[in-house]
Write a protein that holds these residues in place. Sequence first.
Motif, PDB file in Angstrom:
ATOM      1  N   ALA A 183       0.836  -1.204   0.000  1.00  0.00           N
ATOM      2  CA  ALA A 183       0.000   0.000   0.000  1.00  0.00           C
ATOM      3  C   ALA A 183       0.867   1.248   0.000  1.00  0.00           C
ATOM      4  O   ALA A 183       0.584   2.224  -0.717  1.00  0.00           O
ATOM      5  CB  ALA A 183      -0.931  -0.015   1.211  1.00  0.00           C
ATOM      6  N   ALA A 184       1.922   1.248   0.820  1.00  0.00           N
ATOM      7  CA  ALA A 184       2.823   2.399   0.866  1.00  0.00           C
ATOM      8  C   ALA A 184       3.505   2.623  -0.479  1.00  0.00           C
ATOM      9  O   ALA A 184       3.670   3.769  -0.923  1.00  0.00           O
ATOM     10  CB  ALA A 184       3.864   2.199   1.967  1.00  0.00           C
ATOM     11  N   GLN A 185       3.859   1.515  -1.151  1.00  0.00           N
ATOM     12  CA  GLN A 185       4.494   1.642  -2.459  1.00  0.00           C
ATOM     13  C   GLN A 185       3.523   2.200  -3.487  1.00  0.00           C
ATOM     14  O   GLN A 185       3.890   3.063  -4.304  1.00  0.00           O
ATOM     15  CB  GLN A 185       5.027   0.275  -2.908  1.00  0.00           C
ATOM     16  N   ARG A 186       2.292   1.721  -3.451  1.00  0.00           N
ATOM     17  CA  ARG A 186       1.302   2.220  -4.416  1.00  0.00           C
ATOM     18  C   ARG A 186       1.036   3.706  -4.221  1.00  0.00           C
ATOM     19  O   ARG A 186       0.826   4.448  -5.191  1.00  0.00           O
ATOM     20  CB  ARG A 186       0.004   1.422  -4.286  1.00  0.00           C
ATOM     21  N   LEU A 187       1.024   4.144  -2.982  1.00  0.00           N
ATOM     22  CA  LEU A 187       0.740   5.550  -2.696  1.00  0.00           C
ATOM     23  C   LEU A 187       1.988   6.429  -2.770  1.00  0.00           C
ATOM     24  O   LEU A 187       1.874   7.660  -2.768  1.00  0.00           O
ATOM     25  CB  LEU A 187       0.123   5.680  -1.301  1.00  0.00           C
ATOM     26  N   GLY A 188       3.153   5.803  -2.786  1.00  0.00           N
ATOM     27  CA  GLY A 188       4.396   6.578  -2.789  1.00  0.00           C
ATOM     28  C   GLY A 188       4.655   7.276  -1.476  1.00  0.00           C
ATOM     29  O   GLY A 188       5.193   8.391  -1.438  1.00  0.00           O
ATOM     30  N   LYS A 189       4.261   6.630  -0.357  1.00  0.00           N
ATOM     31  CA  LYS A 189       4.403   7.217   0.973  1.00  0.00           C
ATOM     32  C   LYS A 189       5.464   6.469   1.775  1.00  0.00           C
ATOM     33  O   LYS A 189       5.641   5.263   1.609  1.00  0.00           O
ATOM     34  CB  LYS A 189       3.080   7.148   1.746  1.00  0.00           C
ATOM     35  N   PRO A 190       6.181   7.161   2.659  1.00  0.00           N
ATOM     36  CA  PRO A 190       7.123   6.463   3.540  1.00  0.00           C
ATOM     37  C   PRO A 190       6.367   5.581   4.531  1.00  0.00           C
ATOM     38  O   PRO A 190       5.275   5.932   4.994  1.00  0.00           O
ATOM     39  CB  PRO A 190       7.864   7.596   4.251  1.00  0.00           C
ATOM     40  N   LEU A 191       6.951   4.435   4.859  1.00  0.00           N
ATOM     41  CA  LEU A 191       6.330   3.468   5.763  1.00  0.00           C
ATOM     42  C   LEU A 191       7.216   3.259   6.980  1.00  0.00           C
ATOM     43  O   LEU A 191       8.394   2.897   6.856  1.00  0.00           O
ATOM     44  CB  LEU A 191       6.123   2.132   5.054  1.00  0.00           C
ATOM     45  N   LEU A 192       6.656   3.496   8.153  1.00  0.00           N
ATOM     46  CA  LEU A 192       7.322   3.158   9.404  1.00  0.00           C
ATOM     47  C   LEU A 192       6.777   1.814   9.845  1.00  0.00           C
ATOM     48  O   LEU A 192       5.604   1.696  10.198  1.00  0.00           O
ATOM     49  CB  LEU A 192       7.047   4.224  10.471  1.00  0.00           C
ATOM     50  N   ARG A 193       7.629   0.794   9.819  1.00  0.00           N
ATOM     51  CA  ARG A 193       7.183  -0.557  10.143  1.00  0.00           C
ATOM     52  C   ARG A 193       7.100  -0.725  11.654  1.00  0.00           C
ATOM     53  O   ARG A 193       8.103  -0.637  12.351  1.00  0.00           O
ATOM     54  CB  ARG A 193       8.149  -1.580   9.546  1.00  0.00           C
ATOM     55  N   MET A 194       5.889  -0.992  12.118  1.00  0.00           N
ATOM     56  CA  MET A 194       5.653  -1.156  13.547  1.00  0.00           C
ATOM     57  C   MET A 194       4.668  -2.292  13.755  1.00  0.00           C
ATOM     58  O   MET A 194       3.747  -2.477  12.975  1.00  0.00           O
ATOM     59  CB  MET A 194       5.065   0.125  14.153  1.00  0.00           C
ATOM     60  N   GLY A 195       4.863  -3.038  14.857  1.00  0.00           N
ATOM     61  CA  GLY A 195       3.919  -4.084  15.201  1.00  0.00           C
ATOM     62  C   GLY A 195       4.383  -5.452  14.749  1.00  0.00           C
ATOM     63  O   GLY A 195       5.568  -5.700  14.513  1.00  0.00           O
ATOM     64  N   PHE A 196       3.413  -6.354  14.607  1.00  0.00           N
ATOM     65  CA  PHE A 196       3.701  -7.738  14.222  1.00  0.00           C
ATOM     66  C   PHE A 196       2.792  -8.116  13.064  1.00  0.00           C
ATOM     67  O   PHE A 196       1.585  -7.880  13.127  1.00  0.00           O
ATOM     68  CB  PHE A 196       3.434  -8.672  15.408  1.00  0.00           C
ATOM     69  N   PRO A 197       3.395  -8.696  11.980  1.00  0.00           N
ATOM     70  CA  PRO A 197       4.809  -9.038  11.815  1.00  0.00           C
ATOM     71  C   PRO A 197       5.580  -7.979  11.034  1.00  0.00           C
ATOM     72  O   PRO A 197       5.013  -7.244  10.241  1.00  0.00           O
ATOM     73  CB  PRO A 197       4.716 -10.329  10.990  1.00  0.00           C
ATOM     74  N   VAL A 198       6.889  -7.946  11.284  1.00  0.00           N
ATOM     75  CA  VAL A 198       7.816  -7.178  10.450  1.00  0.00           C
ATOM     76  C   VAL A 198       8.850  -8.184   9.965  1.00  0.00           C
ATOM     77  O   VAL A 198       9.808  -8.501  10.661  1.00  0.00           O
ATOM     78  CB  VAL A 198       8.487  -6.030  11.229  1.00  0.00           C
ATOM     79  N   PHE A 199       8.615  -8.720   8.763  1.00  0.00           N
ATOM     80  CA  PHE A 199       9.449  -9.822   8.266  1.00  0.00           C
ATOM     81  C   PHE A 199      10.470  -9.396   7.215  1.00  0.00           C
ATOM     82  O   PHE A 199      11.273 -10.208   6.774  1.00  0.00           O
ATOM     83  CB  PHE A 199       8.566 -10.940   7.691  1.00  0.00           C
ATOM     84  N   ASP A 200      10.429  -8.115   6.811  1.00  0.00           N
ATOM     85  CA  ASP A 200      11.375  -7.655   5.800  1.00  0.00           C
ATOM     86  C   ASP A 200      12.448  -6.746   6.398  1.00  0.00           C
ATOM     87  O   ASP A 200      13.083  -5.976   5.692  1.00  0.00           O
ATOM     88  CB  ASP A 200      10.648  -6.943   4.660  1.00  0.00           C
TER      89      ASP A 200
END
Length: 466
Positions: A381-398
Amino acid sequence: MANVVESKKACTVNPLKMSQPLGASLAFLGLDSCMPVMHGSQGCTSFGLVLLVRHFKEAIPLQTTAMNEVTTILGGYENIEAALLNIRKRASPKLIAICSTGLTETKGDDVNGFLALARQKHPELADTEIIYVSTPDYVGAFEDGFKHAITGIVKSLVKPLPPVQDQVTLLPGSHLSPGDIDELRETIEAFGLKAIVLPDVSGSLDGHIPPDWRGTTLGGTSLDEIRAAGASSWTIGVGEQTREGAEALQAISGAPFEIFERLTGIEANDRLLMRLSQHSGRPVPAKYRRQRSQLLDAMLDGHFYTGGMTVAIGAEPDLLLAIGALLHEMGAELRCCISTTQSASHALLPAEAVLLGDLEDLEQGAKDCDLIVTHAHGRQAAQRLGKPLLRMGFPVFDRIGNAHRVQVGYRGTMNLIFEIANLMIEQIPHHHEGDWPLTPEARRAAMTRSGTAQATPPNPLAEASA
């Protein structure tokens, strides 16, 4: 106070929430020499196992009763009996922790009755503690399963003991990492107190190479420590999800408790240190006064990049409050808040509304936002919108290092502010010249809207440390 609205869509698209059995399994993984078991089909367990392995990058002990079409209809006693005997024979755990799934809850298996019958037929199970928690995955979410697991552990294993004044019990929420728990334990011990952490994933999922191998969890809260929690003089809960467990512990031991809805930010950590000082009779150590001043400086530096920005967050309730409230204090506007389940935490969120929805709802609400905050499943979703993504929560597998992220306490809050500000700094070339960072006038206006335009907050630690 946020208005909570449930999504009326016919189906979930790109799910945000994880299931109750998975949350309960994470709690059980914080117990030493434990074998978590999902009472359901092999697919239920395999899916959860993959997410845990990918998030923590560790071998995860997780078993299943392997229900199929026939046993689901006729009842799962034989599967539970076989699972208990096989696990005891092959892994020799001190504790077997069983959680239900939607499959067996729909059938209506009397698991407590099954366990009583199995113990009666097999006396050799007497040396193994067995607990069961009901966690149907068609209701609730990850946080609910973790909450019910804590309560089940307390009710099954904790007994009243003579109180020990310098011992406290720490009930961490599912949103805390092993690094967070280490930070809180260090803080408690700095006041001369002993902390029993229940459950303690910092001992089992902290990314260490063990000296030996067992088929069970390696580290965590031992059975002796769980039982000793009945002697604690005070219980600290982190997150609204720990309230039920704290109340159960109080009913058994009589120990008072205090729930800290979050430990990210200035005020919450001030309150924790003040309460620890009062309980221990010791002054606040000088290093925390230093850390507090460092956090204030970090907030001053970081608000140039967070003041006035708009944020879309998708997270479990306690994590949503922790991150959202900090961003609000840093001058950001919480424009889109998506959560997974009902919680008293939503009433404390500084936003207009919280939608119990999915990542499709988050994507639609984030179109005009500057930052998206959610777990790794939100990356497309972040890539489609071109927005920065802060990864928080579960899961963070990348990403690696999830076990060692620290986002509580003064130091953890400072780390989080730097992470957010640096993420926004990376976006500067994509903004029109002069739009970013904010001008002082725009920043002051944004901070006034969020209620953070004030002088340096008073320092209660100064008086407590005198």
